[in-house]
Design a protein around this motif. Sequence first.
Motif, mmCIF file in Angstrom:
data_model
loop_
_atom_site.group_PDB
_atom_site.id
_atom_site.type_symbol
_atom_site.label_atom_id
_atom_site.label_comp_id
_atom_site.label_asym_id
_atom_site.label_seq_id
_atom_site.Cartn_x
_atom_site.Cartn_y
_atom_site.Cartn_z
ATOM 1 N N VAL A 181 0.865 -1.180 0.000
ATOM 2 C CA VAL A 181 0.000 0.000 0.000
ATOM 3 C C VAL A 181 0.903 1.232 0.000
ATOM 4 O O VAL A 181 1.477 1.596 1.031
ATOM 5 N N GLY A 182 1.047 1.842 -1.157
ATOM 6 C CA GLY A 182 1.981 2.951 -1.271
ATOM 7 C C GLY A 182 3.390 2.494 -0.957
ATOM 8 O O GLY A 182 3.880 1.492 -1.489
ATOM 9 N N GLU A 183 4.045 3.201 -0.028
ATOM 10 C CA GLU A 183 5.412 2.857 0.357
ATOM 11 C C GLU A 183 5.467 1.755 1.415
ATOM 12 O O GLU A 183 6.548 1.265 1.734
ATOM 13 N N ASN A 184 4.333 1.391 1.964
ATOM 14 C CA ASN A 184 4.292 0.334 2.972
ATOM 15 C C ASN A 184 4.211 -1.019 2.269
ATOM 16 O O ASN A 184 3.152 -1.432 1.802
ATOM 17 N N ARG A 185 5.343 -1.695 2.203
ATOM 18 C CA ARG A 185 5.464 -2.903 1.407
ATOM 19 C C ARG A 185 5.551 -4.149 2.278
ATOM 20 O O ARG A 185 6.023 -4.107 3.419
ATOM 21 N N GLY A 186 5.092 -5.259 1.715
ATOM 22 C CA GLY A 186 5.223 -6.538 2.377
ATOM 23 C C GLY A 186 6.596 -7.133 2.168
ATOM 24 O O GLY A 186 7.483 -6.506 1.572
ATOM 25 N N PRO A 187 6.833 -8.356 2.626
ATOM 26 C CA PRO A 187 8.161 -8.986 2.531
ATOM 27 C C PRO A 187 8.643 -9.105 1.090
ATOM 28 O O PRO A 187 7.861 -9.367 0.170
ATOM 29 N N ALA A 188 9.944 -8.954 0.907
ATOM 30 C CA ALA A 188 10.523 -8.992 -0.438
ATOM 31 C C ALA A 188 10.466 -10.380 -1.059
ATOM 32 O O ALA A 188 10.451 -10.511 -2.284
ATOM 33 N N ASP A 189 10.422 -11.437 -0.228
ATOM 34 C CA ASP A 189 10.463 -12.798 -0.768
ATOM 35 C C ASP A 189 9.070 -13.405 -0.940
ATOM 36 O O ASP A 189 8.923 -14.627 -1.008
#
Length: 415
Positions: A181-189
């Motif tokens: 959500v916008g700049e709030n990102r989940g885990p990269a993997d």
Amino acid sequence: MTDRTVANVTCLGCGCACDDITVVVKQDRIADARNACTLGSAWFGDGTVPAETRVNGRTASLEQALTEAARLLIGATRPLVYLAGDVSCETQREAVAIADRLHAAIDSLAATAATAVLAAQRRGRAGATLGEIRQRADLVVFWAVDPSARYPRYRSRYAVEPRGVAAPHGRNSRTLIAVDVGENRGPADADGRVAVAPADEVDGLEIMRAAVQGRAVGEDARFRPVVDLARRMTEARYVALVADSEPGLVAADLARAEALVTLAQALNTPTRCALSTLRGGGNRSGADAVLTWQTGFPFAVDFARGYPSYHPQTGGGAVLGRGEVDVALVVGAPASLPAPVATALARVRSVAIGPRASAATFQPAVAVDTGMAGIHEGGTAFRMDDVPLPLRPSLGGGARAALVTVRALGDRLGA
């Protein structure tokens, strides 16, 4: 001085409250905290805390400090008691008794997750213990949060890597979806990603709920990815919907919190779903539990009428900001206070009892340093999923006990 190893110590560095820490003590200092993450290692440190007792900035005896604290609190017109971090539930209970005796307002760090608490009060909540998520979840959806920064062992202990009844191969038995959500990102993997514009987040959650319930959702291209995700969630055996309930990475939005709650509830018709809300450390979940147990309300309680009343929109920070409080009692570590509360406390006379109270930036009139719950003092603390855990101190005898000190102040006040 005896070197020793203390097993099964509970860490309060974050809301995970990991209870598998082995603390190595050498020469009455913590030399190592095995199994602890970097956040936990920083929380334990070497176990040293100040042992100052100050009245108006000058060194004083504990007797003098308690006498002055009682004088200030009894003479207050509008007192406030604030439960800060790193104290046990038993100490928090003594502070509630003091607020009752003084007809004071009382608030705590639990208010940092106010929107999640209010959403649960309004709409209910489909939750689970972290142990159930570990055993059952085969689809984990990280909604606008990567736990690795503020909750480092959440993935390794509970939601992703451990083997469980429905996940015999651990990570390989689970599917991870990151909702950015916008700049709030989940885990990269993550195994899959869905991007949502911040302005569309609440609408997207509501449309997902409609899709889960089998209602028509239209063909708006903005929401096609979340509709596809909703349908994928209905096909899982057990969904863990993970979101951060603390301020910082996400906005404190009640509509968002309610939309997450109702989506999780809707998913429990076609499948099983638990909403896992991440919370900070210091036993703030314990403050929530103790206040609810003692008053019926989780935060923002006022005893001014002689009985507890609930004012969730005008908690401790609000009454301090409006200049209504003339004396405040802080029980717990002042360093854990939200910045607005610490700033507002600088404008009133205050008493601080807790770890590193003498270093409080708001310069309390009375400051009594104590040990930290889980390091110097035993008792009970609550994990972010409201599971109580015992605290096993690894250092003892050198630091003043917060429970004993707060209880002594309560005795002087007749609490």
